[in-house]
Design an enzyme around this catalytic site. Structure first.
Site, PDB file in Angstrom:
ATOM      1  N   TYR A  44      -3.411  -1.279   6.832  1.00  0.00           N
ATOM      2  CA  TYR A  44      -4.389  -2.327   7.107  1.00  0.00           C
ATOM      3  C   TYR A  44      -4.785  -2.296   8.582  1.00  0.00           C
ATOM      4  O   TYR A  44      -4.012  -1.901   9.452  1.00  0.00           O
ATOM      5  CB  TYR A  44      -3.797  -3.703   6.779  1.00  0.00           C
ATOM      6  CG  TYR A  44      -3.549  -3.941   5.315  1.00  0.00           C
ATOM      7  CD1 TYR A  44      -4.592  -4.280   4.464  1.00  0.00           C
ATOM      8  CD2 TYR A  44      -2.284  -3.824   4.781  1.00  0.00           C
ATOM      9  CE1 TYR A  44      -4.370  -4.499   3.120  1.00  0.00           C
ATOM     10  CE2 TYR A  44      -2.049  -4.042   3.430  1.00  0.00           C
ATOM     11  CZ  TYR A  44      -3.095  -4.379   2.607  1.00  0.00           C
ATOM     12  OH  TYR A  44      -2.868  -4.591   1.267  1.00  0.00           O
ATOM     13  N   ASP A 101      -3.345  -1.935  -7.372  1.00  0.00           N
ATOM     14  CA  ASP A 101      -3.932  -2.531  -6.165  1.00  0.00           C
ATOM     15  C   ASP A 101      -5.292  -3.178  -6.454  1.00  0.00           C
ATOM     16  O   ASP A 101      -6.319  -2.496  -6.498  1.00  0.00           O
ATOM     17  CB  ASP A 101      -4.060  -1.448  -5.093  1.00  0.00           C
ATOM     18  CG  ASP A 101      -4.509  -1.991  -3.749  1.00  0.00           C
ATOM     19  OD1 ASP A 101      -4.802  -3.201  -3.646  1.00  0.00           O
ATOM     20  OD2 ASP A 101      -4.565  -1.204  -2.785  1.00  0.00           O
ATOM     21  N   GLN A 133      -0.619   2.305  -6.214  1.00  0.00           N
ATOM     22  CA  GLN A 133      -2.072   2.466  -6.094  1.00  0.00           C
ATOM     23  C   GLN A 133      -2.812   1.970  -7.336  1.00  0.00           C
ATOM     24  O   GLN A 133      -3.868   1.346  -7.237  1.00  0.00           O
ATOM     25  CB  GLN A 133      -2.426   3.921  -5.827  1.00  0.00           C
ATOM     26  CG  GLN A 133      -2.127   4.373  -4.413  1.00  0.00           C
ATOM     27  CD  GLN A 133      -2.491   5.824  -4.164  1.00  0.00           C
ATOM     28  OE1 GLN A 133      -2.689   6.598  -5.102  1.00  0.00           O
ATOM     29  NE2 GLN A 133      -2.587   6.210  -2.915  1.00  0.00           N
ATOM     30  N   SER A 191      -8.089  -2.796  -3.609  1.00  0.00           N
ATOM     31  CA  SER A 191      -8.840  -1.542  -3.590  1.00  0.00           C
ATOM     32  C   SER A 191      -9.840  -1.474  -4.737  1.00  0.00           C
ATOM     33  O   SER A 191     -11.000  -1.097  -4.538  1.00  0.00           O
ATOM     34  CB  SER A 191      -7.874  -0.356  -3.673  1.00  0.00           C
ATOM     35  OG  SER A 191      -7.111  -0.253  -2.496  1.00  0.00           O
ATOM     36  N   ARG A 203       0.843  -1.188   0.000  1.00  0.00           N
ATOM     37  CA  ARG A 203       0.000   0.000   0.000  1.00  0.00           C
ATOM     38  C   ARG A 203       0.881   1.241   0.000  1.00  0.00           C
ATOM     39  O   ARG A 203       1.045   1.922   1.021  1.00  0.00           O
ATOM     40  CB  ARG A 203      -0.935  -0.019   1.218  1.00  0.00           C
ATOM     41  CG  ARG A 203      -2.048  -1.081   1.133  1.00  0.00           C
ATOM     42  CD  ARG A 203      -3.196  -0.561   0.306  1.00  0.00           C
ATOM     43  NE  ARG A 203      -4.214  -1.556   0.049  1.00  0.00           N
ATOM     44  CZ  ARG A 203      -5.326  -1.722   0.768  1.00  0.00           C
ATOM     45  NH1 ARG A 203      -5.541  -0.985   1.832  1.00  0.00           N
ATOM     46  NH2 ARG A 203      -6.218  -2.625   0.405  1.00  0.00           N
TER      47      ARG A 203
END
Length: 376
Positions: free
Chosen positions: A229, A129, A126, A132, A121
């Protein structure tokens, strides 16, 4: 470099790991793309769509023969990868903690398994990911699933025949899925509240127009581990949270639970005793049902009724929006591989000292090499 795109075989899996858009982009980088016939059918993508993008479409054994990279949504069985090139990449959501035998099988087969859900992360990752991108859709779909099961309207309606009160929606766990659930619930007109173990989410909840529900002045609320997390809460916090939630949940019409801790069973957020305090006809959507569930009595793949409350436990929720989920998932894979693409050799080069590579690489040279997996 030959890239193989497989048709998913897991029960209920509707997504595909490459779309015509990403196939075309890989081809532009100098790769060839071979797609298993019918791979995109459940995501509303035809074989002709892939052919128009420049990919080839063939049966599974032809697609795999000589493939140097295999793209999938859920990890294929090692025995199903016959014919691939030595040291080929397998790029997918591999669920390493629950499928350790499969990971060992990849090592034995000599492939380099890359677990996309282990993506760090960090800012530059990003766009890669998958957790997400898929959680965003799952949070949205969870609210729609709740609306489908709820026997009343979401928004307040003022009519000549009287006023219909707005539904009260409570989101437990404010990660990507929870934030999207808040936003979707608000758009549908519900009165939304939310809670999380991470204190930093309070401002996020308020920014979306929802009411934050937090236990104050109790150790454990910070609950944020490496990479953003959630971590396990303190016993003191658990007790205080249970008391607060019990009083709040009794007034709610809809609850959506999204809490997950990587590598561990989902934390129990709602007990059977708390279910009994809810009004008959209320709905709970448990997005963590496949990892043990946040709700006592939830069952994977079922809608269970306990004490008059419907507990929705759909599996693989993002897959129920297959076209959009596939588009985002496939872009995550393309963004990852293209970031390491070498223009001269026309293939990805994965540096051993790169944080992203260290995070996602599970096997190499016949060995399991991922520290996170080895220390689990």
């Amino acid at each position: 470099m030959k890239i193989a795109v497989l048709k998913e075989t897991a029960d209920g899996e509707r997504r595909v790991a490459a779309t015509p858009e990403t196939a075309k982009k890989f081809i532009a980088l100098g790769a060839s793309v071979a797609v298993e016939a019918g791979a995109g059918a459940s995501a509303s993508i035809s074989n002709e769509d892939y052919l128009a993008a420049g990919a080839t479409v063939a049966p599974r054994h032809e697609v795999l023969t000589g493939a140097e990279a295999v793209l999938a949504v859920q990890g294929p069985e090692p025995a199903d990868l016959n014919g691939i090139a030595p040291g080929a990449l397998v790029v997918a959501a591999l669920d390493p903690f629950r499928n350790r035998e499969r990971i060992d099988g990849y090592a034995a087969k000599g492939v380099e398994a890359l677990a996309m859900e282990f993506m760090p992360r960090i800012t530059r990752a990003q766009s890669m990911d998958i957790l997400s991108s898929q959680a965003n859709l799952a949070g949205y779909k969870a609210v729609l699933d709740a609306a489908a099961e709820y026997g009343r309207a979401f928004p307040m309606m003022m009519t000549a025949a009287g006023t219909v009160a707005a539904a009260k929606l409570f989101v437990m766990g404010v990660g990507v899925a929870g934030l999207q659930a808040i936003a979707t619930g608000r758009r549908l007109g519900a009165q939304v509240s939310a809670t999380d173990v991470r204190s930093a989410t309070k401002e996020q909840i308020m920014s979306l127009g929802a009411k934050p529900i937090f236990v104050e002045n109790v150790a454990g609320i910070e609950g944020e581990g490496a990479g953003g997390y959630a971590t396990e809460m303190s016993d003191e916090y658990k007790a205080a949270q249970a008391e607060l939630v019990s009083s709040h949940i009794a007034k709610q019409d809809i609850v959506i639970t999204t809490a997950l801790i990587p590598g561990r069973p989902a934390p129990r957020l709602i007990s059977d005793a708390q279910l009994q305090t809810m009004r008959p006809g209320s709905v709970i959507v448990d997005l963590a049902v496949e990892q043990g569930g946040n709700v006592e009595g939830s069952a994977p793949g079922e809608v269970v009724v306990r004490h008059g409350v419907k507990i929705v436990g759909h599996r693989n929720v993002a897959s129920r929006l297959a076209a959009d989920a596939s588009a985002l998932f496939s872009r995550n894979l393309y963004n990852f591989l293209s970031a390491f693409w070498d223009a001269e050799t026309k293939r990805p080069v994965l540096p051993d000292d790169d944080e992203i590579v260290q995070g996602v690489r599970l096997t190499r040279g016949g060995q399991v090499v991922n520290e996170r997996l080895l220390s689990a």
